[in-house]
Design a protein around this motif. Structure first.
Motif: not given
Length: 650
Positions: A391-397, A520-522, A641-643
């Protein structure tokens, strides 16, 4: 070996079932014409119809490509096969497009064009490709049977039965006579042996399935038809023996489509021509094979692509619809109808079933959320695939996924890639597999390991003492441990020692991989630990001091050019990035550019990151695989692995 129970059908049972159901089955195939017409009129098939019409127009305006001796000889003389095959598949494409359109709208001018095209194919010296004809076998090439001879027989048989009286009867007689001469006589009457009948890969299913479908449609003699069915079933036994109960295809997704596709097409036709009594479409192994695309789909139409497969494949929508309907389990990707021109081989079997069977209801909706956390372990194949949602900060997944393979180095369409792994994120495989190279004579000849896509030099595995992995069944990844029960998590350990038989000072090589998928955001994290145990503890020329004498290089393969700084390497995709953290005190990093061509002769550029051992670091003298006094070299690589735009965990 466990096989489908139907392979034990008595001959009398088969003959009775075929005798009773055949008249109705032929009428059903003749009714395809109305079904094709209805389907091609629908708006959902407008692009497909336009593709066919453009191909047909090409057939009207341009002469049929010639299959000349100049093209035929290239494979034997130079090892090249592309020019002949381009002409060959262009010829098939014209027949397929015009044949489907003739069912859609049988205009006299269109039928006349189709008759000329069919007549032309029937005049070919051979229906095989030159690469599949033995040296000195030109005089007998007309009765040789390879993949494409079988496909041609099926195409023409289905076409003449479906179109029936719409075609000139002389064309129908020619087709029946040529299939009888080229296929039925050598295979079913003379019982000539063909090596593909015992193959445990796609050849047995495609060759026997294409020929077997032609026999069901055209053979009227009851004894000969029963013999044809029996012989086809023998080949299907061989084909299924190449699969374990996990349903995994060692050849990759493209060859799953090919082999299991033709298994399905034959099994469906046999079911029809036996009134449902001869059923090869059920059973746990068959359902596991049908689930293979769902298991290895990473996200957004990208698949695990070990062996000779592309990572992006548009799978036949008809085949996926058929099995989703049969099992009640929808496909994991959105509906996409493949165009005829999207298939380099212009296959009638796929195109026709896409028209007959495609049903968008069995596919994921556009914009559907990314895959939930899953882990799949194909035990027989020794592949592990684990996925999770970021789950990226901009809400995209989007999906982050990891895969690793074991197995051995004598698999069908083998690459020497034991312990090789993939990292996929944001719809792109960032640490990737090179896929298939261009098929030439050298690609299937001794010494093929020198080709980048085949040898371990093109994969994310170590180079030990300057040696790559060796070929052969004895070079195997022995699984030491596998924890694959938690969704989105996986931990697996391999003993890779036997793959490096040419590394003289290597006593043992172990690879341990631990994947913590995103929650999630992890961020997601993969830790790869390689352990090299050496035979010789002391170098006599160094005064008895322990030295990291053996040469070790860790290779990492990507289509993305990395950015490197001391102790840290980063590959950035469109939406996600992979960051490697390593011990710069012991390992030096260098990026190399690998230029090649892919399967379709398009330029391929890969970036190979090489971590070279520069100093010993810790040298423990005991532990797994190490005897007293045996020095050990260890390499730990941590991938985050991250956004994209985020540094990930430090």
């Amino acid at each position: 070996m466990t096989v489908h129970p139907g392979f034990a059908w008595p001959t009398d049972q088969m003959k009775q079932a075929l005798r009773t159901a055949r008249p109705a089955a032929l009428k059903s195939v003749q009714s395809w014409r109305e079904r094709v017409a209805d389907t091609l009129h629908s708006a959902a098939f407008s692009d497909f119809r336009a593709d066919l019409l453009a191909y047909e127009q090409k057939a009207r305006e341009e002469a049929m490509p010639e299959l000349s001796f100049s093209l035929y000889r290239e494979f034997r003389d130079t090892g090249e096969r592309k020019a002949y095959e381009q002409a060959y598949f262009e010829r098939r494409g014209r027949v397929v497009a015009t044949g489907l359109l003739a069912a859609f709208s049988p205009e006299p001018e269109r039928l006349a064009l189709l008759e000329d095209l069919i007549w032309n194919v029937c005049q070919e010296l051979t229906w095989c490709l030159p690469a599949h004809i033995g040296a000195g076998e030109e005089a007998r090439s007309g009765i040789q049977i390879d993949l494409f001879a079988a496909e041609t027989a099926q195409m023409l048989a289905e076409m003449v039965v479906m179109l029936g009286d719409e075609l000139d009867e002389r064309v129908g007689r020619l087709v029946r006579g040529e299939i009888d001469r080229r296929i039925f006589a050598p295979l079913y009457r003379d019982n000539a042996p063909f090596g593909w009948e015992r193959a445990d890969h796609n050849w047995s299913a495609v060759c026997s399935g294409g020929c077997g479908i032609a026999a069901l449609l055209l053979v009227e003699d009851e004894e000969l038809l029963a013999a044809a069915v029996r012989r086809t079933l023998g080949s299907m036994v061989a084909f299924l023996s190449g699969y374990g109960m996990d349903g995994g295809c060692a050849e990759g997704i493209g060859y799953w489509v090919y082999g299991f596709g033709f298994y399905t097409y034959y099994a469906d036709m046999l079911h029809l021509f036996s009134g449902g009594e001869l059923d090869l479409l059920s059973g746990p192994k068959i359902e596991a094979i049908a689930a293979y695309p769902r298991h290895i789909h990473l996200s957004e139409g990208i698949f695990v692509n070990y062996s000779d497969s592309r990572e992006r494949e548009v799978l036949p929508s008809g085949l996926l619809s058929y099995w989703a309907s049969h099992t009640g389990k929808p496909a994991s990707l959105p509906f996409e109808l493949p165009l005829l021109t999207g298939d380099p081989c212009r296959r009638w079997a796929h195109a026709m079933r896409n028209v007959l069977w495609s049903d968008p209801v069995w596919f994921a909706a556009e914009g559907q959320p990314a895959n939930q956390a899953t882990t799949v372990h194909l035990e027989n194949l020794s592949w592990t695939i684990s996925r999770g949602t970021v789950q990226a900060e901009n809400g995209a997944s989007w999906t982050a996924a990891f895969s690793v393979k074991g197995g051995h180095n004598d698999e069908p369409h083998n690459h020497n890639d034991l312990g090789h792994f993939l990292l996929h994120a944001g719809g792109e495989t960032i640490l990737c597999d090179p896929g298939s190279g261009e098929y030439t004579k050298a690609y299937f000849s001794p010494g093929r390991e020198s080709i980048m896509q085949i040898g371990s030099q093109g994969h994310s595995v170590p180079v030990i003492e300057g040696t790559y992995q060796v070929s052969g069944r004895n070079a195997a990844a022995h699984t030491l441990a596998a924890d694959v029960t938690s969704p989105g998590r996986a931990e697996i350990a391999f003993d890779l020692t036997s793959a490096y038989g040419e590394a003289n000072n290597l006593a043992a090589c172990f690879r341990h991989l631990k994947w913590n998928g995103p929650r999630g955001s992890e961020d997601a994290e993969l830790v790869v630990e390689d352990r090299f145990v050496w035979k010789n503890a002391i170098d006599e020329n160094t005064g008895g001091k322990r030295q990291a004498l053996p040469f070790v290089v860790e290779h990492l393969i990507s289509r993305f050019e990395p950015v490197s700084e001391r102790g840290r390497i980063r590959w950035a995709g469109r939406r996600a990035a992979v960051t490697l953290h390593y011990d710069a005190a012991c390992w030096d990093a260098k990026v190399e550019v690998l230029d090649a061509v892919d399967h379709d002769h398009r330029p391929l550029r890969l970036y190979r990151t090489a971590l070279s051992l520069s100093r010993a670091g810790s040298m423990p003298e005991s532990g797994q695989g190490a005897g007293p006094g045996s020095p050990v070299t260890e390499c730990k690589m941590r991938f985050v692995v991250s956004p994209r735009g985020e540094g990930g965990k430090g």
